[in-house]
Structures are given as C-alpha cells and as structure tokens.
Motif scaffolding. Structure first.
Motif, short mmCIF file in Angstrom:
data_model
loop_
_atom_site.label_atom_id
_atom_site.label_comp_id
_atom_site.label_asym_id
_atom_site.label_seq_id
_atom_site.Cartn_x
_atom_site.Cartn_y
_atom_site.Cartn_z
N ARG A 46 51.71 34.73 36.91
CA ARG A 46 51.58 33.84 38.07
C ARG A 46 52.46 32.61 37.92
O ARG A 46 53.17 32.21 38.85
CB ARG A 46 50.12 33.44 38.24
N ASP A 47 52.44 32.01 36.71
CA ASP A 47 53.26 30.81 36.47
C ASP A 47 54.74 31.14 36.50
O ASP A 47 55.56 30.36 37.02
CB ASP A 47 52.90 30.19 35.12
N GLN A 50 55.86 31.61 40.07
CA GLN A 50 56.01 30.31 40.73
C GLN A 50 57.27 29.60 40.25
O GLN A 50 58.01 29.00 41.04
CB GLN A 50 54.77 29.45 40.47
N HIS A 51 57.54 29.69 38.94
CA HIS A 51 58.70 29.01 38.35
C HIS A 51 60.00 29.55 38.93
O HIS A 51 60.92 28.79 39.25
CB HIS A 51 58.68 29.20 36.83
N GLY A 53 60.23 31.48 41.72
CA GLY A 53 60.19 31.65 43.16
C GLY A 53 60.25 33.10 43.60
O GLY A 53 60.91 33.43 44.59
#
Length: 276
Positions: A46-47, A50-51, A53
């Motif tokens: 998930r991280d 997000q990092h 995109g």
C-alpha cells in the motif's frame, strides 16, 4: 528487536507506460545504493503504491520480479526484505547461461581453473593467519573423508577447502563466481552420477589431498609462483580425471540428470558460507 523503518528516496526514474518495470529499476537503485540495507523490510504494498502513484497489483508484480532476481525475499505474513545475496545472483545467472548454451562440465572446469589460478596467487600474498587456519581445518576434514555419510556433507567438505582458498585471496568478485562454479561442478558430479555410490566419490575426493596440501603449503609460504604451480597441478589432475571418465566429461548442464542435481544446490547456503 524492531527493525529500523526505512524511507525511500524520490523515484529514480519517471513512471510512464510499463510502471512495474520502472518500479523495479527504482527499488533496485535503492538496494544497490544502500538506502535499503540488507535485511531491511520494504514498505508495504500500500505504501509503495502510494509512493509511486500506481496500483497495488502493479507493485505486487514488481516485487515478484525483484524476488525472482534474488534482490528481495518475500516472507508470507511478514513482508518483503532486502536479500542482498550477491552469490545467489551470480549463481542464478550462471546456471541459466550454462543451461542455455549447453555447457559441458569440462567447459565449466576450464573457467573455474582460470579463477582458481587467480585465487591461488592472491591467497599467497593476501592470506591472513585466520585464512590459513580455515584452510588447515578444511584440509583436515578431508583427511577423514571416510567418516562422511552423505553426498551433501561430502560436497560441503570438498568445496570448503576450495572456498577457503578463494576467500583467502580477498577478491570478492573472483570468489563469488568461483564459489558458484565449484559447488555446481561438485553437485553435477556427485548427484548426477549418484549410482556410483558414496564410497566411489569419497575415494576420488581423497585422491586430491596431496594437491591440496601443496597448495596450502605454498600459500603458507607466501610464494605466489609456487601457489600457481600447485594450482596448475591440481587442476590438471582434475581435468585428467574428467577426460578419462567419458560419462562425466560429456555431461552437460542441460542434461536432465544435471538439471536435477543443480536444482538441489542451495545458493542461500553457499552465500552464507562465503561470508563466514
């Protein structure tokens, strides 16, 4: 003990069409640069998504690719960790190359010989007292080869001497490649030709003890020329043994027997042995 949380730098590249490829490139850069140290845990899917995109499935694809390369290890229920095992990477690449090119055991021995000569000369100038002790202990183990009860123990004992010699040269690249070839050659011989029996291979292993002794003595004497000559004699003894054994000399890594034997080779254990 809790692991230190790592922070990713800005993506090393822009992320156009094939995002997973670019994520692989960025994470590989983070690993080889040391920003993601060996043993550290990667941020969650998930991280990472997000990092960078992107979607989590895209991150998952990249993680699987990095695991296949040997750069990370996925532990189910725990996460993905930086593996940093250079020997695993070398072993995987060499194994694939030798299979694709249908390399014979004699071809592999020839390359191992070039590296072995380099290792012998380097060891004679760079070996520490700790290296010499390791060599003596490895030689001693082979003096009682008749007490060895299985193939893996025998491979470990024989490879132990050759790996100790290679490490004594203190050239990490030479050792990484030579170590893989040594283990692979032994695995191909002993396991692809398993029907010959353990007693046969123990006897053959012990027949090289005088060669190993001369190598050890040359390194202890810090005499590179003597060490080179001793390694030449050792390698020639091996080559002659192979040449006089047609079934072994013609064995190729693409042979089903060799493939099964190579599959048993634990590159993780090899890598750990090399760092001891």
């Amino acid at each position: 003990m809790a692991r230190e949380r790592v922070t990713l730098g800005a993506p090393a590249v822009q992320l156009p069409n094939k995002a997973s490829d670019e994520i692989i490139g960025s994470l590989r850069h983070e690993i080889v640069s040391g920003n993601l140290p060996v043993g550290s845990r990667l941020p969650s899917e998930r991280d990472l998504a997000q990092h960078f995109g992107v979607s989590q499935p895209t991150v998952r694809e990249a993680v699987r690719a990095l695991a296949a390369m040997g750069l990370i290890e996925v532990r189910h229920g725990s996460g993905a960790y930086v593996r940093g095992d250079a020997t695993f990477l070398v072993a995987t690449a060499l194994q694939v190359l030798m299979q694709m090119e249908s390399v014979t055991i004699l071809d592999a021995l020839q390359v191992r010989g070039v590296l072995g000569l380099q290792s012998a000369e380097l060891a004679a100038t760079a070996a520490t007292e700790e290296d010499l002790v390791a060599l003596e202990e490895a030689w001693d183990r082979l003096e009682v080869v008749d007490t060895i009860t299985d193939y893996d123990q025998l491979i470990h004992a024989i490879a132990g001497f050759q790996e100790a010699l290679s490490r004594a040269g203190h050239n990490a690249l030479v050792s990484a490649i030579e170590l893989v070839l040594v283990r692979l050659l032994l695995q191909m011989q002993f396991k692809a030709m398993r029907p010959r029996g353990l007693k046969f291979w123990r006897k053959r292993a012990h027949s090289y003890q005088p060669d190993r002794r001369e190598l050890l003595d040359a390194v202890r004497a810090k005499d590179p020329e003597r060490a080179r000559a001793a390694m030449i004699a050792y390698l020639e003894h091996q080559r002659q043994t192979f040449v006089e054994d047609p079934a072994l000399a013609e064995l190729r890594l693409s042979d089903p027997r060799a493939l099964r034997a190579a599959a048993d080779l634990s590159f993780t254990n090899v890598g750990r042995a090399a760092r001891k």
